[in-house]
Design a protein around this motif. Sequence first.
Motif, PDB file in Angstrom:
ATOM      1  N   GLU A  89     -21.039  33.770 -30.363  1.00 38.69           N
ATOM      2  CA  GLU A  89     -20.781  34.585 -31.551  1.00 38.69           C
ATOM      3  C   GLU A  89     -22.058  35.220 -32.084  1.00 38.69           C
ATOM      4  OE1 GLU A  89     -18.729  32.326 -34.489  1.00 38.69           O
ATOM      5  OE2 GLU A  89     -17.185  31.690 -33.064  1.00 38.69           O
ATOM      6  N   LEU A  90     -23.148  34.471 -32.066  1.00 37.24           N
ATOM      7  CA  LEU A  90     -24.423  35.023 -32.528  1.00 37.24           C
ATOM      8  C   LEU A  90     -24.898  36.135 -31.606  1.00 37.24           C
ATOM      9  CD1 LEU A  90     -26.836  34.891 -34.485  1.00 37.24           C
ATOM     10  CD2 LEU A  90     -27.867  33.231 -32.930  1.00 37.24           C
ATOM     11  N   ALA A  91     -24.775  35.935 -30.299  1.00 31.93           N
ATOM     12  CA  ALA A  91     -25.201  36.970 -29.348  1.00 31.93           C
ATOM     13  C   ALA A  91     -24.352  38.223 -29.489  1.00 31.93           C
ATOM     14  CB  ALA A  91     -25.116  36.436 -27.922  1.00 31.93           C
ATOM     15  N   ASN A  92     -23.052  38.053 -29.664  1.00 34.34           N
ATOM     16  CA  ASN A  92     -22.178  39.214 -29.829  1.00 34.34           C
ATOM     17  C   ASN A  92     -22.464  39.945 -31.134  1.00 34.34           C
ATOM     18  OD1 ASN A  92     -20.907  38.778 -27.401  1.00 34.34           O
ATOM     19  ND2 ASN A  92     -19.211  37.634 -28.299  1.00 34.34           N
ATOM     20  N   ARG A  93     -22.748  39.184 -32.185  1.00 33.97           N
ATOM     21  CA  ARG A  93     -23.058  39.793 -33.478  1.00 33.97           C
ATOM     22  C   ARG A  93     -24.378  40.557 -33.413  1.00 33.97           C
ATOM     23  NH1 ARG A  93     -24.117  35.609 -37.485  1.00 33.97           N
ATOM     24  NH2 ARG A  93     -22.511  34.572 -36.289  1.00 33.97           N
ATOM     25  N   THR A  94     -25.388  39.983 -32.750  1.00 36.32           N
ATOM     26  CA  THR A  94     -26.692  40.648 -32.658  1.00 36.32           C
ATOM     27  C   THR A  94     -26.629  41.852 -31.730  1.00 36.32           C
ATOM     28  OG1 THR A  94     -27.285  38.388 -32.006  1.00 36.32           O
ATOM     29  CG2 THR A  94     -28.955  39.667 -32.997  1.00 36.32           C
ATOM     30  N   ALA A  95     -25.867  41.750 -30.663  1.00 31.96           N
ATOM     31  CA  ALA A  95     -25.761  42.886 -29.740  1.00 31.96           C
ATOM     32  C   ALA A  95     -25.059  44.044 -30.426  1.00 31.96           C
ATOM     33  CB  ALA A  95     -25.001  42.478 -28.488  1.00 31.96           C
ATOM     34  N   GLY A  96     -24.044  43.767 -31.210  1.00 27.82           N
ATOM     35  CA  GLY A  96     -23.336  44.830 -31.932  1.00 27.82           C
ATOM     36  C   GLY A  96     -24.184  45.446 -33.018  1.00 27.82           C
ATOM     37  N   ALA A  97     -25.058  44.673 -33.627  1.00 26.93           N
ATOM     38  CA  ALA A  97     -25.889  45.180 -34.706  1.00 26.93           C
ATOM     39  C   ALA A  97     -27.038  46.018 -34.190  1.00 26.93           C
ATOM     40  CB  ALA A  97     -26.437  44.021 -35.536  1.00 26.93           C
ATOM     41  N   SER A  98     -27.441  45.816 -32.937  1.00 25.27           N
ATOM     42  CA  SER A  98     -28.609  46.530 -32.430  1.00 25.27           C
ATOM     43  C   SER A  98     -28.272  47.923 -31.889  1.00 25.27           C
ATOM     44  CB  SER A  98     -29.304  45.714 -31.344  1.00 25.27           C
ATOM     45  OG  SER A  98     -28.443  45.577 -30.230  1.00 25.27           O
ATOM     46  N   LEU A  99     -26.993  48.233 -31.750  1.00 23.96           N
ATOM     47  CA  LEU A  99     -26.608  49.534 -31.244  1.00 23.96           C
ATOM     48  C   LEU A  99     -26.541  50.546 -32.403  1.00 23.96           C
ATOM     49  CD1 LEU A  99     -23.778  48.533 -28.756  1.00 23.96           C
ATOM     50  CD2 LEU A  99     -26.111  49.180 -28.207  1.00 23.96           C
TER      51      LEU A  99
END
Length: 89
Positions: free
Chosen positions: A74-84
């Motif tokens: 969940e943290l990786a998905n949240r950070t990946a979505g925020a960096s785009l």
Amino acid sequence: MNPIVTVQDTVTAFADFMEPTAAELDAIEQEMPVILAGVELVDAQITALDRTPNELDNRRIRRARNRVLAARRELANRTAGASLPGGAA
């Protein structure tokens, strides 16, 4: 022989730059589910160290590992979505 002692640590122990910034505190807040899941996993492992692990201990460790993996995902998905930028995929 007299020991040489510096006072720099005493002087700079409470300097402003030693405190976490707001961004660092936000990062810790976002990672808190992963941290808590990791603590739960370590607790389960410590409990099993004192004796031969039974089926209940094995289940508890397995579930704690799954919670750690889910929190990391969940943290990786949240950070990946925020960096785009602009929400582009």
